[in-house]
Each structure stands twice: as C-alpha cells, then as structure tokens.
Design a protein around this motif. Structure first.
Motif, PDB file in Angstrom:
ATOM      1  N   GLN A  95       0.730  -1.195  -0.089  1.00 56.08           N
ATOM      2  CA  GLN A  95       0.073  -0.063  -0.077  1.00 56.08           C
ATOM      3  C   GLN A  95       0.902   1.218   0.043  1.00 56.08           C
ATOM      4  O   GLN A  95       0.579   2.137  -0.726  1.00 56.08           O
ATOM      5  CB  GLN A  95      -1.117  -0.165   1.213  1.00 56.08           C
ATOM      6  CG  GLN A  95      -1.875   0.988   1.421  1.00 56.08           C
ATOM      7  CD  GLN A  95      -2.589   0.995   2.572  1.00 56.08           C
ATOM      8  OE1 GLN A  95      -3.501  -0.155   2.669  1.00 56.08           O
ATOM      9  NE2 GLN A  95      -2.731   1.685   3.502  1.00 56.08           N
ATOM     10  N   ARG A 151       5.812   2.749  -6.443  1.00 56.79           N
ATOM     11  CA  ARG A 151       4.865   3.656  -7.076  1.00 56.79           C
ATOM     12  C   ARG A 151       5.060   5.099  -7.036  1.00 56.79           C
ATOM     13  O   ARG A 151       4.693   5.903  -8.006  1.00 56.79           O
ATOM     14  CB  ARG A 151       3.433   3.506  -6.168  1.00 56.79           C
ATOM     15  CG  ARG A 151       2.054   4.278  -6.843  1.00 56.79           C
ATOM     16  CD  ARG A 151       0.966   3.767  -6.038  1.00 56.79           C
ATOM     17  NE  ARG A 151       1.028   4.343  -4.951  1.00 56.79           N
ATOM     18  CZ  ARG A 151       0.936   3.716  -3.715  1.00 56.79           C
ATOM     19  NH1 ARG A 151       0.716   2.319  -3.709  1.00 56.79           N
ATOM     20  NH2 ARG A 151       1.148   4.026  -2.275  1.00 56.79           N
ATOM     21  N   PRO A 196      -2.314   8.920  -4.373  1.00 60.27           N
ATOM     22  CA  PRO A 196      -3.107   7.880  -4.918  1.00 60.27           C
ATOM     23  C   PRO A 196      -4.318   7.449  -3.965  1.00 60.27           C
ATOM     24  O   PRO A 196      -4.730   6.289  -4.388  1.00 60.27           O
ATOM     25  CB  PRO A 196      -1.852   6.893  -5.193  1.00 60.27           C
ATOM     26  CG  PRO A 196      -0.988   7.062  -4.058  1.00 60.27           C
ATOM     27  CD  PRO A 196      -1.215   8.649  -3.930  1.00 60.27           C
ATOM     28  N   TYR A 197      -4.234   7.888  -2.834  1.00 60.71           N
ATOM     29  CA  TYR A 197      -5.022   7.168  -1.812  1.00 60.71           C
ATOM     30  C   TYR A 197      -6.552   7.753  -1.647  1.00 60.71           C
ATOM     31  O   TYR A 197      -6.768   9.010  -1.836  1.00 60.71           O
ATOM     32  CB  TYR A 197      -4.552   7.419  -0.375  1.00 60.71           C
ATOM     33  CG  TYR A 197      -3.106   6.876  -0.301  1.00 60.71           C
ATOM     34  CD1 TYR A 197      -3.188   5.366  -0.180  1.00 60.71           C
ATOM     35  CD2 TYR A 197      -2.073   7.553   0.153  1.00 60.71           C
ATOM     36  CE1 TYR A 197      -2.035   4.851  -0.297  1.00 60.71           C
ATOM     37  CE2 TYR A 197      -0.669   6.786   0.417  1.00 60.71           C
ATOM     38  CZ  TYR A 197      -0.584   5.567   0.102  1.00 60.71           C
ATOM     39  OH  TYR A 197       0.521   4.848   0.248  1.00 60.71           O
ATOM     40  N   GLN A 249      -7.989   2.924  -0.185  1.00 54.86           N
ATOM     41  CA  GLN A 249      -7.933   2.237  -1.362  1.00 54.86           C
ATOM     42  C   GLN A 249      -6.849   2.989  -2.244  1.00 54.86           C
ATOM     43  O   GLN A 249      -6.526   4.059  -1.961  1.00 54.86           O
ATOM     44  CB  GLN A 249      -9.085   2.212  -2.378  1.00 54.86           C
ATOM     45  CG  GLN A 249     -10.511   1.270  -1.676  1.00 54.86           C
ATOM     46  CD  GLN A 249     -11.681   1.245  -2.392  1.00 54.86           C
ATOM     47  OE1 GLN A 249     -11.568   1.978  -3.682  1.00 54.86           O
ATOM     48  NE2 GLN A 249     -12.223   0.248  -2.358  1.00 54.86           N
ATOM     49  N   VAL A 250      -6.073   2.218  -3.152  1.00 54.09           N
ATOM     50  CA  VAL A 250      -5.006   2.902  -3.985  1.00 54.09           C
ATOM     51  C   VAL A 250      -5.477   2.850  -5.345  1.00 54.09           C
ATOM     52  O   VAL A 250      -6.105   1.938  -6.009  1.00 54.09           O
ATOM     53  CB  VAL A 250      -3.660   2.024  -3.972  1.00 54.09           C
ATOM     54  CG1 VAL A 250      -2.741   2.702  -5.190  1.00 54.09           C
ATOM     55  CG2 VAL A 250      -2.952   2.243  -2.688  1.00 54.09           C
ATOM     56  N   THR A 299      -5.309   4.753  -9.059  1.00 55.47           N
ATOM     57  CA  THR A 299      -4.371   5.234 -10.059  1.00 55.47           C
ATOM     58  C   THR A 299      -4.658   5.191 -11.483  1.00 55.47           C
ATOM     59  O   THR A 299      -4.699   3.875 -11.573  1.00 55.47           O
ATOM     60  CB  THR A 299      -2.942   5.157  -9.684  1.00 55.47           C
ATOM     61  OG1 THR A 299      -1.990   5.934 -10.633  1.00 55.47           O
ATOM     62  CG2 THR A 299      -2.468   4.005  -9.456  1.00 55.47           C
ATOM     63  N   ASP A 311      -1.528  -4.640  -3.984  1.00 53.82           N
ATOM     64  CA  ASP A 311      -1.858  -3.336  -3.391  1.00 53.82           C
ATOM     65  C   ASP A 311      -1.189  -2.101  -3.833  1.00 53.82           C
ATOM     66  O   ASP A 311      -1.566  -0.988  -3.532  1.00 53.82           O
ATOM     67  CB  ASP A 311      -1.528  -3.487  -1.771  1.00 53.82           C
ATOM     68  CG  ASP A 311      -2.630  -4.304  -1.270  1.00 53.82           C
ATOM     69  OD1 ASP A 311      -3.729  -4.858  -1.647  1.00 53.82           O
ATOM     70  OD2 ASP A 311      -2.563  -4.715   0.082  1.00 53.82           O
ATOM     71  N   HIS A 323      -3.387  -1.319  -6.930  1.00 54.32           N
ATOM     72  CA  HIS A 323      -4.983  -1.314  -6.852  1.00 54.32           C
ATOM     73  C   HIS A 323      -5.176  -1.645  -5.627  1.00 54.32           C
ATOM     74  O   HIS A 323      -6.357  -2.704  -5.297  1.00 54.32           O
ATOM     75  CB  HIS A 323      -5.511  -2.051  -7.921  1.00 54.32           C
ATOM     76  CG  HIS A 323      -4.937  -3.576  -7.984  1.00 54.32           C
ATOM     77  ND1 HIS A 323      -5.175  -4.520  -7.217  1.00 54.32           N
ATOM     78  CD2 HIS A 323      -4.063  -3.931  -8.982  1.00 54.32           C
ATOM     79  CE1 HIS A 323      -4.705  -5.565  -7.604  1.00 54.32           C
ATOM     80  NE2 HIS A 323      -3.919  -5.432  -8.674  1.00 54.32           N
ATOM     81  N   CYS A 324      -4.884  -1.472  -4.219  1.00 56.24           N
ATOM     82  CA  CYS A 324      -5.189  -2.028  -3.061  1.00 56.24           C
ATOM     83  C   CYS A 324      -6.825  -1.272  -2.993  1.00 56.24           C
ATOM     84  O   CYS A 324      -7.336  -0.221  -3.327  1.00 56.24           O
ATOM     85  CB  CYS A 324      -4.659  -0.984  -1.858  1.00 56.24           C
ATOM     86  SG  CYS A 324      -5.373  -1.435  -0.203  1.00 56.24           S
TER      87      CYS A 324
END
Length: 422
Positions: free
Chosen positions: A173, A178, A188-189, A291-292, A294, A307, A310-311
């Motif tokens: 995460q 990233r 990204p969160y 959630q991630v 992006t 994660d 795309h967490c």
C-alpha cells in the motif's frame, strides 16, 4: 548480491530477468507464474525473513479460482481457519444476530468466507511453491531504479545495483516504486475515514468459532475471532477523520498502543482484556483503511502489482484475491509477450482494470458508516434490523441464490503458464 548473466529475449519467449520488489502474496504469486513461463525471477524483500505473520485473510470469487489454477487449493484447504459465521453482540457479549458462512459451494460468500486462512499460512504455501525456482533475497529493499529502452537497473538498500529487463513493484500500500513512477505530488489514496488495528491475545474458553462483532457508540467497533486453540485475534475499528488518527500508524508502537487504548477506554465488553493483551502481543499492526486508485500502473520497464497498484481495502473482501488475480493477469501477459513489454503491460492494464473497478467500487463509505454508528440508538436499530433479517434467513438465501461473488461477472483469463498438480 551477485549479478546474473544477461540472457536472450525476443518474440519467441526467451527468458527475461525480472526483479520483484516485495515478497508478500502478490510478489510470490508473480514469481510462481513467471518462473513457469521460463523467466528468471529475483524477489527482493525488505524484511530480514519471510513475512509470514499477519491476521486472518480470505479468498473469494476469482481469487479462489486463481489459487485452484496454481494447483494450491488443496494446500490452502488444509490450513483453513474454522470460522462458522459472524455474530453481532451487545455490550454484554450476548449475540443479537448471527450470519453464517455460505458453505454450499454456490452463490456468494457472506461476511465470512468459506476460505478463511491466516496470512502467514498462505505466504508459506506460496513460498514453498516458489522457493526452488526463484531467487529470494531477504533484508534488502529496492530503494530506487533507473531505466532506458533496453533495461532497468535496480538500486538496493545494501548499496548494490543489478540490471534487469523488468521491475515489478509489489511493495504494498505504501509502495516506494509507485511513488517513483507517479507524477510528483499525486495522492493515490482514496480515504474512507476509518482506521483499524489488530493483534493477538491468548484464547479463553468462551472464544468460539463464531466471529464476534461489538458496536460501540462513537463510531467504534470491536471484533474477536479465533484461529487456533491458543490464540485469538482482536480488531479495533475506529471511524475518525483527524490528522492524529492518520499519522499514528507511522508512530512508534508504544504511541500506537496508547492511541488505541485511549480511544477504546470506555468501550466495555472485553476491552480491558484486549488492551492488556495488546501490550504483550507478539504481533501488532494498525492502518488507515484506504484504497489505492491511480490511472498509471506502469512506466517503461517498471510496473505495479497487488496493493501497490490497486489496494481495494479490507472492506472490499477482495484484497488478497485481488492480489492473486492481478499477479495471474500480469504474469500471463508477460509470458505471452516477453519480447514486447509495452504490449504486455498495456494489455495487463486493459484486462485487469474492469475487475479492479468492480471490487473497489463495492466499498461505499456511506454503507461502512452504517456499520460504525455514532449513537446507541443507531446501534440498537442496526442490530434489530439485522436480527429480523437473520430470522427470515435473508442473508443465507441472498448468498446462495446470488449468481456471482464480489468480483462480479469478470472472468479470469487463460492460465499464464502450466501449473503444478491440482
């Protein structure tokens, strides 16, 4: 660290040298499929040993199928946690409503999955399946990289550097990889306003195979679930949007203990037992539930997975399954297009993105807040409604009659490479 001789690569499927940053579930699943595609894989894990700790996780929908295709479903079944259902209890520990697991083999998993397993057990299963074909390097993280059209050089925390054909950031995460490929300043969160901590305490006689969930005024929740004859897992969940709550997860463990103890001081039920056990637990973890999200999963010869890419958050129920599915898709595209990485990475994004959108989209902050009521009246209303639904068997019937699980109608693509025995 020693170098690896550069091998030939091309449209015929010659081996690539692949560096995977992160030896968790997604990283090891990638190693499984990429080595079977004939590639030479190095997994660099920052922890000094295999990270086979952690709380209970589950498999659902396409994640179950991904494990089956790896030939590991029987190994997973042998390590399943006995969790029969989820009980919503009052402040005295009395169950008000209980939703049982769907073990029919049809429809949708309920609040507890038919495939509940400790994270450590799943990590060890994946490691046993990959350790003979993969180079694992522990105690060394990927600090950075540089790349050109032909190769990528990974720079490691021990000061060394090595050249690869592809770098995969499966570093979780908070991914360093990233941060390096996204535009500077991009966040990204996607935040839910919820925080969670979990740890282990000694099991006592009253700890059953039903997960207990106790709602506490102030947007708080306590969960207890038992995974072994000697240990019980404790979860504190908090609905709070504050700078202090967001920052505490990076604080020293003593400060995190103090934060969670203060927030749940008057919560009742078995809080005193759980807080006392927190201070002596061999395992403690806290996180902000995010959630991630992006639009960018790759840049040149660097790509994100699991994660890091795309967490979906614990509340999706598809975090582990999403990592396994993503590894399946990414490895498959690399194995099918080893001489054309731009095509492989573009197809990875195009194929997987609808699945990720599906599992992330099922996390609705408004619905989450219903499960974390602020007042006693709201808690009583939630429990009364849930009790009536259970009396009418609505959750059981809805799960059994569902045509699909949380991953929707998206279908897992063809196998990335030959797997082991089923």
């Amino acid at each position: 660290m020693t170098g690896i001789t550069r091998g030939s690569r091309g449209p015929g499927g010659q081996p690539l040298r692949v560096l995977v940053a992160g030896g968790g579930i997604a990283g090891q699943a990638l190693a499984y499929w990429l080595t079977r595609g004939g590639h030479r894989v190095t997994v660099a894990e920052r922890a000094p040993v295999l990270r086979d700790t952690g709380a209970q996780v589950d498999l659902r929908g396409q994640g179950i199928e991904a494990v089956r295709r790896m030939g590991l479903l029987d190994a997973v079944r042998r390590k399943l946690v006995d969790e029969a259902g989820v009980a919503f209890i009052d402040a005295h520990g009395r169950p008000r409503a209980t939703i049982m697991a769907n073990t029919s083999g049809k429809g949708r998993q309920t609040l507890t999955s038919e495939y509940e397993i400790m994270r450590g057990d799943l990590v060890r299963i994946l490691h046993d399946a990959t350790k003979d074909d993969t180079e694992y390097v522990f105690g060394v993280g990927v600090e950075g990289f540089e790349q050109d059209a032909g190769e990528v050089v990974g720079h490691f925390s021990d000061g060394s550097a090595r050249t690869f054909d592809l770098l995969i950031g499966a570093d979780g995460q908070g991914s360093r990889i990233r941060r390096a490929i996204l535009p500077q300043g991009l966040d990204p969160y996607w935040r839910t306003g919820i925080h969670m901590a979990y740890w282990f305490v000694p099991r006592i006689a009253s700890d059953s195979n039903i997960r207990d969930t106790c709602m506490v005024p102030g947007g708080r929740q306590i969960m207890r679930r038992s995974h072994s004859p000697s240990e019980t897992q404790v979860y504190f969940v908090l609905r709070e949007e504050s700078a202090e709550a967001s920052a505490v997860h990076r604080a020293p463990v003593e400060d995190r203990h103090a934060f969670w103890a203060s927030r749940f001081r008057d919560a009742g039920w078995q809080t005193e037992r759980f807080v006392e056990g927190m201070r002596t637990s061999p395992f403690f973890y806290s996180q902000e539930v995010v959630q991630v999200r992006t639009d960018t999963w790759s840049k040149g010869r660097v790509v994100l997975a699991g994660d890091a890419a795309h967490c979906a958050s614990p509340y999706s129920g598809m975090g582990v399954s999403g990592g396994l599915v993503g590894a399946h898709v990414l490895a498959g595209e690399i194995n099918r297009h080893p001489g054309d990485l731009p095509t492989a990475l573009a197809r990875y994004d195009r194929v997987l993105r609808p699945f990720v959108d599906e599992i992330q989209g099922q996390v609705n902050p408004r619905l989450l807040r219903l499960g974390l009521p602020m007042t006693r009246r709201a808690i009583d209303a939630f429990q009364a409604t849930t009790a009536l639904a259970c009396f009418l068997r609505i959750p059981d019937l809805a799960a059994r009659l569902a045509t699909r699980d949380r991953g929707g109608a998206w279908e897992l693509p063809e196998d990335p490479a030959p797997a082991g025995p089923a």
